[in-house]
Design an enzyme around this catalytic site. Sequence first.
Site, PDB file in Angstrom:
ATOM      1  N   GLY A  67       0.835  -1.196   0.000  1.00  0.00           N
ATOM      2  CA  GLY A  67       0.000   0.000   0.000  1.00  0.00           C
ATOM      3  C   GLY A  67       0.868   1.242   0.000  1.00  0.00           C
ATOM      4  O   GLY A  67       2.074   1.180   0.217  1.00  0.00           O
ATOM      5  N   GLY A 115      -0.190  -5.068  -0.217  1.00  0.00           N
ATOM      6  CA  GLY A 115      -1.281  -4.687  -1.118  1.00  0.00           C
ATOM      7  C   GLY A 115      -1.150  -5.245  -2.526  1.00  0.00           C
ATOM      8  O   GLY A 115      -2.163  -5.501  -3.190  1.00  0.00           O
ATOM      9  N   GLU A 138       3.962  -7.255   6.896  1.00  0.00           N
ATOM     10  CA  GLU A 138       3.223  -6.270   7.709  1.00  0.00           C
ATOM     11  C   GLU A 138       3.563  -6.270   9.191  1.00  0.00           C
ATOM     12  O   GLU A 138       3.490  -5.219   9.839  1.00  0.00           O
ATOM     13  CB  GLU A 138       1.711  -6.475   7.536  1.00  0.00           C
ATOM     14  N   ASP A 146      -2.680  -8.693   5.841  1.00  0.00           N
ATOM     15  CA  ASP A 146      -4.074  -8.513   5.415  1.00  0.00           C
ATOM     16  C   ASP A 146      -4.263  -8.830   3.929  1.00  0.00           C
ATOM     17  O   ASP A 146      -3.649  -9.757   3.422  1.00  0.00           O
ATOM     18  CB  ASP A 146      -4.559  -7.096   5.807  1.00  0.00           C
TER      19      ASP A 146
HETATM   20  C1  QUE Z   1       5.857  -3.471   5.059  1.00  0.00           C
HETATM   21  C2  QUE Z   1       4.948  -3.004   4.153  1.00  0.00           C
HETATM   22  C3  QUE Z   1       5.338  -2.121   3.125  1.00  0.00           C
HETATM   23  C4  QUE Z   1       6.689  -1.736   3.052  1.00  0.00           C
HETATM   24  C5  QUE Z   1       7.596  -2.223   3.980  1.00  0.00           C
HETATM   25  C6  QUE Z   1       7.167  -3.079   4.976  1.00  0.00           C
HETATM   26  C7  QUE Z   1       4.434  -1.566   2.149  1.00  0.00           C
HETATM   27  C8  QUE Z   1       4.958  -0.673   1.170  1.00  0.00           C
HETATM   28  C9  QUE Z   1       6.330  -0.346   1.156  1.00  0.00           C
HETATM   29  C10 QUE Z   1       6.942   0.558   0.191  1.00  0.00           C
HETATM   30  C11 QUE Z   1       6.305   0.955  -0.971  1.00  0.00           C
HETATM   31  C12 QUE Z   1       6.892   1.826  -1.875  1.00  0.00           C
HETATM   32  C13 QUE Z   1       8.146   2.301  -1.649  1.00  0.00           C
HETATM   33  C14 QUE Z   1       8.816   1.890  -0.494  1.00  0.00           C
HETATM   34  C15 QUE Z   1       8.217   1.031   0.414  1.00  0.00           C
HETATM   35  O1  QUE Z   1       7.143  -0.895   2.088  1.00  0.00           O
HETATM   36  O2  QUE Z   1       3.213  -1.883   2.190  1.00  0.00           O
HETATM   37  O3  QUE Z   1      10.052   2.345  -0.263  1.00  0.00           O
HETATM   38  O4  QUE Z   1       8.768   3.154  -2.525  1.00  0.00           O
HETATM   39  O5  QUE Z   1       4.118  -0.147   0.277  1.00  0.00           O
HETATM   40  O6  QUE Z   1       8.052  -3.548   5.896  1.00  0.00           O
HETATM   41  O7  QUE Z   1       3.649  -3.395   4.221  1.00  0.00           O
END
Ligand code: QUE
Length: 345
Positions: A67, A115, A138, A146
């Site tokens: 997400g 997501g 998560e 989820d």
């Molecule tokens: C757990 C997560 C996410 C995460 C790291 C986690 C997550 C997420 C990102 C994310 C997305 C885009 C980026 C970035 C990180 O990291 O849902 O650096 O550019 O979107 O430990 O659930």
Amino acid sequence: MSVEAEILFEKRGGVGLVTLNRPKVLNALTYNMVKLLQPQLEAWAADDTIKLVVIRAAGEKAFCAGGDIRVLHDQGKSGSPEVINFYRDEYRLNRYIKQYPKPYVALMSGINMGGGVGVSVHGSHRIVSERLLFAMPETGIGLFPDVGGTYFLPRCPGEVGMYLGLTGARLKAADAVFAGIGDAFIPADRHEALIDRFAQGEAIDAAIDAEAQDAGEAPLASRLETINRCFGGDSVADVLSSLDADGGEWAVKTAQVIRAKSPLSTRVAFRQIRTGAGLEFEDCMALEFRLTNRFMSAPDFYEGVRAVVIDKDQAPKWEPSTLESVTDEMVERCFGSLGENELTF
Ligand code: QUE
């Protein structure tokens, strides 16, 4: 100056082609993308010229990293109702994909977490490539696995789903197939050819069979016995004592990983995954929506996103700070009914 669309839709023969299109941020899923994807899938479901849907992503690095958690963090902290609206619509989309009336082919190549998993793993045909890096991470940001984790994790072989959900372990292609998260291995440089076959009207299973290759050895297979022995207990405390008792290098490292996650998250995830084994998909999503509502008004999500994505110090201060200080009542409260706010379909 032109603004690129975050999600692209295109018709190629009988294919409805979806492209997640935020490659600079690993195609992280925004509310806007959810709001665009849902009605497009509905339109294609009703369109007789569309025989199947394919979902893929722009860029080589990621299918979808999860997400748009920075936005969720900011909105949630300010008390905006948008966050809960996002989750409600995202979970409804996950369920819509699960029961989609036409084949839904997900081309899972690159990072696919959180997501992103929700818009791919529930499809009828899940293709993995050598670039796949799959995880449900998560518990490391003070959430729980989820987007249908309540359903698909307990349906992985043995205790693999509990292992994935508690630790956030990353799987490559062969392990994803072994875990039942992917159906076929097709190298990334053949995904375009696969789409062409679909567009030319080739039967879906025949086209996949024609392009599929051996995913190779799954390292997870050699761990299955240990995973089943260590993750089959009745609590996170049981899991940790089994890992400690095993004492091997892998078990020691895995216990350390679990101990670094949000204690409330792992306690909740444990119960979530055990409970999900006996629930239908829709009830799994309603359960997750209860949990989301509780986690958005608890501190660990904000602290987790701060530590992992904002400050990147990788040193979250969880609250409660230890597994022992998470009471059964705290866990129980997360699963309580939302009354008139329950997720419905
Ligand atoms: C757990 C997560 C996410 C995460 C790291 C986690 C997550 C997420 C990102 C994310 C997305 C885009 C980026 C970035 C990180 O990291 O849902 O650096 O550019 O979107 O430990 O659930």
